[in-house]
Design a protein around this motif. Structure first.
Motif, short mmCIF file in Angstrom:
data_model
loop_
_atom_site.label_atom_id
_atom_site.label_comp_id
_atom_site.label_asym_id
_atom_site.label_seq_id
_atom_site.Cartn_x
_atom_site.Cartn_y
_atom_site.Cartn_z
N SER A 177 0.85 -1.19 0.00
CA SER A 177 0.00 0.00 0.00
C SER A 177 0.88 1.24 0.00
CB SER A 177 -0.89 0.02 1.24
OG SER A 177 -1.75 -1.09 1.28
N ARG A 221 -5.98 12.15 -6.51
CA ARG A 221 -6.81 11.59 -7.59
C ARG A 221 -6.36 12.05 -8.97
NH1 ARG A 221 -10.53 15.38 -9.34
NH2 ARG A 221 -10.65 17.27 -8.07
N SER A 238 -3.51 -0.82 -8.38
CA SER A 238 -4.85 -0.23 -8.27
C SER A 238 -4.77 1.00 -7.38
CB SER A 238 -5.85 -1.24 -7.71
OG SER A 238 -5.46 -1.66 -6.41
N ARG A 239 -5.86 1.73 -7.32
CA ARG A 239 -5.88 2.93 -6.50
C ARG A 239 -7.26 3.14 -5.92
NH1 ARG A 239 -3.79 7.46 -10.24
NH2 ARG A 239 -4.25 8.79 -8.44
N ASP A 240 -7.32 3.75 -4.76
CA ASP A 240 -8.56 4.16 -4.12
C ASP A 240 -8.40 5.65 -3.83
OD1 ASP A 240 -10.55 2.87 -1.35
OD2 ASP A 240 -10.65 4.76 -2.42
N ASN A 241 -8.95 6.45 -4.72
CA ASN A 241 -8.75 7.90 -4.57
C ASN A 241 -9.42 8.45 -3.33
OD1 ASN A 241 -7.20 8.05 -6.92
ND2 ASN A 241 -8.99 8.42 -8.22
N ARG A 301 -9.36 7.18 -0.53
CA ARG A 301 -8.44 6.94 0.58
C ARG A 301 -7.03 7.44 0.30
NH1 ARG A 301 -12.13 2.75 0.98
NH2 ARG A 301 -12.78 2.24 3.12
N TYR A 326 -2.24 0.66 -4.43
CA TYR A 326 -1.92 -0.70 -4.00
C TYR A 326 -1.11 -1.42 -5.08
CZ TYR A 326 -5.80 0.36 -0.88
OH TYR A 326 -6.63 0.95 0.04
#
Length: 114
Positions: A20, A29, A69-72, A74, A78
């Motif tokens: 992470s 983002r 991957s990404r979680d904008n 948060r 990853y």
């Protein structure tokens, strides 16, 4: 700007790890995010990158085994690493381009060994 990587460790060949990278101080983002790695005695290499829209690119050596991957929401990126090989042993760094320069986080060590 800070990039904080975590999730490294020791794993046997064929195993999996998930790295992470949490970013702060940037419009996360909007940024292309990258994972690089550096093994002892070798040059740093680009492992994978993901643009703001979600498109991804991978080094040939990890294609089909790693997933970026990404979680904008948060501010987190990853790297899911499967089917790990001893040659994947390295320090892994998250990187982004900000105000004219690359910003590197601290590395997280991945060791693949039996």
């Amino acid at each position: 700007v800070q990039l904080q990587a975590s999730g490294g460790g020791f794993v046997q060949p064929g195993g999996s790890l998930k790295l992470s990278c949490k970013g702060s101080g940037i419009a996360f983002r909007l940024n292309t995010m990258r994972w690089h790695r550096q093994a002892p005695g070798k040059q740093r290499e680009l492992v994978a990158d993901i643009i703001s829209g979600g498109n991804t690119n991978y080094a040939d050596s990890v294609q089909g085994r790693f997933t970026i991957s990404r979680d904008n929401a948060r501010n987190t990126m990853y790297l899911q690493m499967n089917s790990l090989k001893p040659e994947d042993t390295a320090s892994y760094f998250c990187v982004t381009y900000y105000r004219g320069r690359d910003v590197w986080g601290q590395g997280t060590q991945v060791t693949v060994s039996s």
